[in-house]
Design a protein around this motif. Structure first.
Motif, mmCIF file in Angstrom:
data_model
loop_
_atom_site.group_PDB
_atom_site.id
_atom_site.type_symbol
_atom_site.label_atom_id
_atom_site.label_comp_id
_atom_site.label_asym_id
_atom_site.label_seq_id
_atom_site.Cartn_x
_atom_site.Cartn_y
_atom_site.Cartn_z
ATOM 1 N N GLN A 1 4.520 93.861 -17.378
ATOM 2 C CA GLN A 1 4.582 92.981 -16.209
ATOM 3 C C GLN A 1 5.516 91.795 -16.464
ATOM 4 O O GLN A 1 6.243 91.372 -15.560
ATOM 5 N N SER A 2 5.518 91.299 -17.680
ATOM 6 C CA SER A 2 6.399 90.178 -18.027
ATOM 7 C C SER A 2 7.863 90.598 -17.940
ATOM 8 O O SER A 2 8.715 89.827 -17.476
ATOM 9 N N LEU A 3 8.161 91.809 -18.374
ATOM 10 C CA LEU A 3 9.540 92.302 -18.267
ATOM 11 C C LEU A 3 9.949 92.484 -16.816
ATOM 12 O O LEU A 3 11.100 92.204 -16.444
ATOM 13 N N ARG A 4 9.030 92.915 -15.978
ATOM 14 C CA ARG A 4 9.334 93.000 -14.542
ATOM 15 C C ARG A 4 9.669 91.603 -13.998
ATOM 16 O O ARG A 4 10.633 91.425 -13.253
ATOM 17 N N GLN A 5 8.903 90.598 -14.415
ATOM 18 C CA GLN A 5 9.160 89.230 -13.953
ATOM 19 C C GLN A 5 10.496 88.704 -14.471
ATOM 20 O O GLN A 5 11.225 88.005 -13.746
ATOM 21 N N ILE A 6 10.829 89.052 -15.709
ATOM 22 C CA ILE A 6 12.104 88.612 -16.289
ATOM 23 C C ILE A 6 13.276 89.182 -15.502
ATOM 24 O O ILE A 6 14.222 88.468 -15.121
ATOM 25 N N TYR A 7 13.239 90.500 -15.226
ATOM 26 C CA TYR A 7 14.349 91.116 -14.507
ATOM 27 C C TYR A 7 14.395 90.667 -13.045
ATOM 28 O O TYR A 7 15.478 90.579 -12.455
ATOM 29 N N SER A 8 13.241 90.344 -12.467
ATOM 30 C CA SER A 8 13.243 89.771 -11.120
ATOM 31 C C SER A 8 13.899 88.393 -11.135
ATOM 32 O O SER A 8 14.672 88.037 -10.224
ATOM 33 N N ALA A 9 13.617 87.616 -12.191
ATOM 34 C CA ALA A 9 14.252 86.301 -12.329
ATOM 35 C C ALA A 9 15.757 86.447 -12.556
ATOM 36 O O ALA A 9 16.557 85.670 -12.022
ATOM 37 N N TRP A 10 16.144 87.458 -13.363
ATOM 38 C CA TRP A 10 17.575 87.729 -13.541
ATOM 39 C C TRP A 10 18.225 88.042 -12.189
ATOM 40 O O TRP A 10 19.349 87.606 -11.914
ATOM 41 N N THR A 11 17.536 88.798 -11.345
ATOM 42 C CA THR A 11 18.058 89.133 -10.023
ATOM 43 C C THR A 11 18.373 87.869 -9.241
ATOM 44 O O THR A 11 19.453 87.724 -8.655
ATOM 45 N N ASN A 12 17.420 86.921 -9.252
ATOM 46 C CA ASN A 12 17.623 85.662 -8.536
ATOM 47 C C ASN A 12 18.803 84.877 -9.121
ATOM 48 O O ASN A 12 19.595 84.280 -8.389
ATOM 49 N N TRP A 13 18.911 84.890 -10.452
ATOM 50 C CA TRP A 13 19.989 84.145 -11.103
ATOM 51 C C TRP A 13 21.349 84.740 -10.750
ATOM 52 O O TRP A 13 22.296 84.016 -10.449
ATOM 53 N N TYR A 14 21.448 86.068 -10.778
ATOM 54 C CA TYR A 14 22.715 86.715 -10.420
ATOM 55 C C TYR A 14 23.062 86.479 -8.953
ATOM 56 O O TYR A 14 24.234 86.265 -8.605
ATOM 57 N N LEU A 15 22.050 86.509 -8.076
ATOM 58 C CA LEU A 15 22.315 86.229 -6.663
ATOM 59 C C LEU A 15 22.861 84.819 -6.491
ATOM 60 O O LEU A 15 23.828 84.594 -5.746
ATOM 61 N N GLU A 16 22.252 83.864 -7.183
ATOM 62 C CA GLU A 16 22.686 82.471 -7.074
ATOM 63 C C GLU A 16 24.145 82.310 -7.487
ATOM 64 O O GLU A 16 24.874 81.474 -6.942
ATOM 65 N N HIS A 17 24.586 83.124 -8.437
ATOM 66 C CA HIS A 17 25.956 83.037 -8.928
ATOM 67 C C HIS A 17 26.877 84.063 -8.258
ATOM 68 O O HIS A 17 27.988 84.306 -8.728
ATOM 69 N N GLU A 18 26.367 84.681 -7.181
ATOM 70 C CA GLU A 18 27.137 85.636 -6.384
ATOM 71 C C GLU A 18 27.638 86.823 -7.209
ATOM 72 O O GLU A 18 28.722 87.367 -6.955
ATOM 73 N N ARG A 19 26.834 87.220 -8.161
ATOM 74 C CA ARG A 19 27.154 88.397 -8.977
ATOM 75 C C ARG A 19 26.271 89.539 -8.471
ATOM 76 O O ARG A 19 25.263 89.899 -9.067
ATOM 77 N N TYR A 20 26.666 90.069 -7.335
ATOM 78 C CA TYR A 20 25.773 90.943 -6.567
ATOM 79 C C TYR A 20 25.518 92.293 -7.237
ATOM 80 O O TYR A 20 24.401 92.821 -7.172
ATOM 81 N N GLU A 21 26.519 92.874 -7.868
ATOM 82 C CA GLU A 21 26.304 94.163 -8.520
ATOM 83 C C GLU A 21 25.305 94.015 -9.673
ATOM 84 O O GLU A 21 24.419 94.865 -9.868
ATOM 85 N N GLU A 22 25.436 92.937 -10.443
ATOM 86 C CA GLU A 22 24.481 92.703 -11.535
ATOM 87 C C GLU A 22 23.088 92.405 -10.989
ATOM 88 O O GLU A 22 22.080 92.774 -11.589
ATOM 89 N N ALA A 23 23.035 91.764 -9.812
ATOM 90 C CA ALA A 23 21.739 91.513 -9.178
ATOM 91 C C ALA A 23 21.072 92.834 -8.798
ATOM 92 O O ALA A 23 19.855 93.007 -8.976
ATOM 93 N N ARG A 24 21.857 93.767 -8.279
ATOM 94 C CA ARG A 24 21.304 95.089 -7.928
ATOM 95 C C ARG A 24 20.760 95.795 -9.171
ATOM 96 O O ARG A 24 19.671 96.372 -9.147
ATOM 97 N N GLN A 25 21.524 95.749 -10.256
ATOM 98 C CA GLN A 25 21.100 96.405 -11.488
ATOM 99 C C GLN A 25 19.815 95.771 -12.046
ATOM 100 O O GLN A 25 18.905 96.476 -12.493
ATOM 101 N N ALA A 26 19.740 94.435 -11.989
ATOM 102 C CA ALA A 26 18.549 93.750 -12.484
ATOM 103 C C ALA A 26 17.332 94.090 -11.633
ATOM 104 O O ALA A 26 16.222 94.298 -12.156
ATOM 105 N N ALA A 27 17.519 94.161 -10.317
ATOM 106 C CA ALA A 27 16.406 94.523 -9.432
ATOM 107 C C ALA A 27 15.918 95.937 -9.723
ATOM 108 O O ALA A 27 14.709 96.212 -9.720
#
Length: 328
Positions: free
Chosen positions: A266-292
């Motif tokens: 569950q913690s790893l799911r939360q980490i990758y969800s947080a990575w998704t938000n971070w990539y979105l904030e930096h407009e790195r959309y492909e990496e956001a998709r991969q993290a999600a």
């Protein structure tokens, strides 16, 4: 107190000439006499060596030995491991160079391990947590621990550590030297939370006893505005370090109790969800998709499914509504 083991106190430091003096002085002021202090200077350039030598000269003939080692900068884990290598004690304690102990710290912990030595190889104390913004609480209070007794056993340490560091701080730890070697020391490859990782692995092989007294002052100050940010104050560094730590724990599969393993996932799911938000904030959309996608592989939730779908069809909108990753 009939049990009087020899204790090696390991103090890693880097460019903290003033703070390490205070830390070392708090060790030399201990009421428990059977110890050595090992200061490992991890490549300081600010005169740390002279500040330590000054204290060694001043301690004179009080019989308490300070040993100083210098090494090229390799990181805090490598410095702690060097201290463990050099330790001559049956037990090892750790003190970060910006923290200090109260004089009775080791004495109370020796009382605890004397009482519980048949069932545990590690001891922690409560700690006063302070920062430069007015925080003043204790580790036990912060984690909701309300103990009646002064000495006791801490149940389910691994389960607590997989969720949070509290109330475990390495500057309060006293541990048998052979237990340290059993769990593989500190991991120099982790950029963040290497002490948390070490405490978790330790909790898989031994129980902890505690001293219900705040016997250590721990500095939780953040970098002041406008200053050079410390690496671990950066969101991406914290995320990467936490990700590496949890992925490492998941590889301990056979050693993990089922409930602990579930929390790691569950913690790893939360980490990758947080990575998704971070990539979105930096407009790195492909990496956001991969993290999600990675987050969903660990655990599918309704919120994650909606986030993933939005990133596919409207990434700019997903960016606008996603939480901003200022602090992880």
């Amino acid at each position: 107190m009939s049990y009087r083991p020899f204790i090696s106190v390991v103090i890693p430091t880097f460019n903290r000439a003033r703070q390490v003096q205070a830390a070392l002085k708090s060790v030399l002021a201990q009421t428990y006499p059977e110890f050595e202090a090992i200061v490992v200077d991890d490549g300081s350039t600010d005169g740390t060596d002279e500040s330590i030598k000054q204290i060694v000269r001043l301690q004179g003939g009080n019989g308490r030995q300070v040993r100083y080692f210098f090494q090229p900068n390799q990181g805090q884990s490598a410095a702690r491991n060097k201290g463990i290598d050099e330790a001559r004690g049956e037990w090892v304690a750790f003190l970060d160079s910006d923290d200090v102990w109260l004089p009775e710290k080791l004495e109370w912990q020796v009382r605890a391990i004397e009482r519980f030595q048949d069932t545990c190889c590690a001891s922690i104390t409560d700690a006063r947590l302070v920062d430069n913004l007015g925080m003043d609480t204790t580790a036990f209070r912060e984690s909701g621990k309300r103990y009646e007794e002064t000495l006791g056993m801490y149940a389910e340490a691994a389960g607590s550590l997989v969720k949070s560091r509290d109330p475990f701080w390495v500057s309060t730890l006293l541990v048998r030297a052979d237990a340290v070697k059993q769990v593989g020391w500190f991991d120099p490859h982790l950029e963040y939370a290497e002490d948390h990782d070490f405490l978790f692995r330790l909790a898989l092989v031994t129980s902890f006893c505690y001293v219900n007294k705040p016997l250590c002052f721990i500095d939780r100050s953040k970098s002041p505005p406008g200053s050079n940010c410390r690496p671990w104050d950066k969101v991406d560094v914290r995320l990467h370090g936490s990700q590496s730590m949890f992925e490492k724990w998941l590889k301990l599969d056979s050693k993990l109790p089922p409930d602990v393993r579930k929390t790691v996932v569950q913690s790893l799911r939360q980490i990758y969800s947080a990575w998704t938000n971070w990539y979105l904030e930096h407009e790195r959309y492909e990496e956001a998709r991969q993290a999600a996608c990675k987050a969903i592989k660990y655990e599918l939730t309704t919120k994650l499914a909606i986030k993933w779908a939005l990133i596919q069809v409207a990434p700019s909108f997903a960016r606008r509504i996603s939480p901003k990753m200022r602090v992880y």
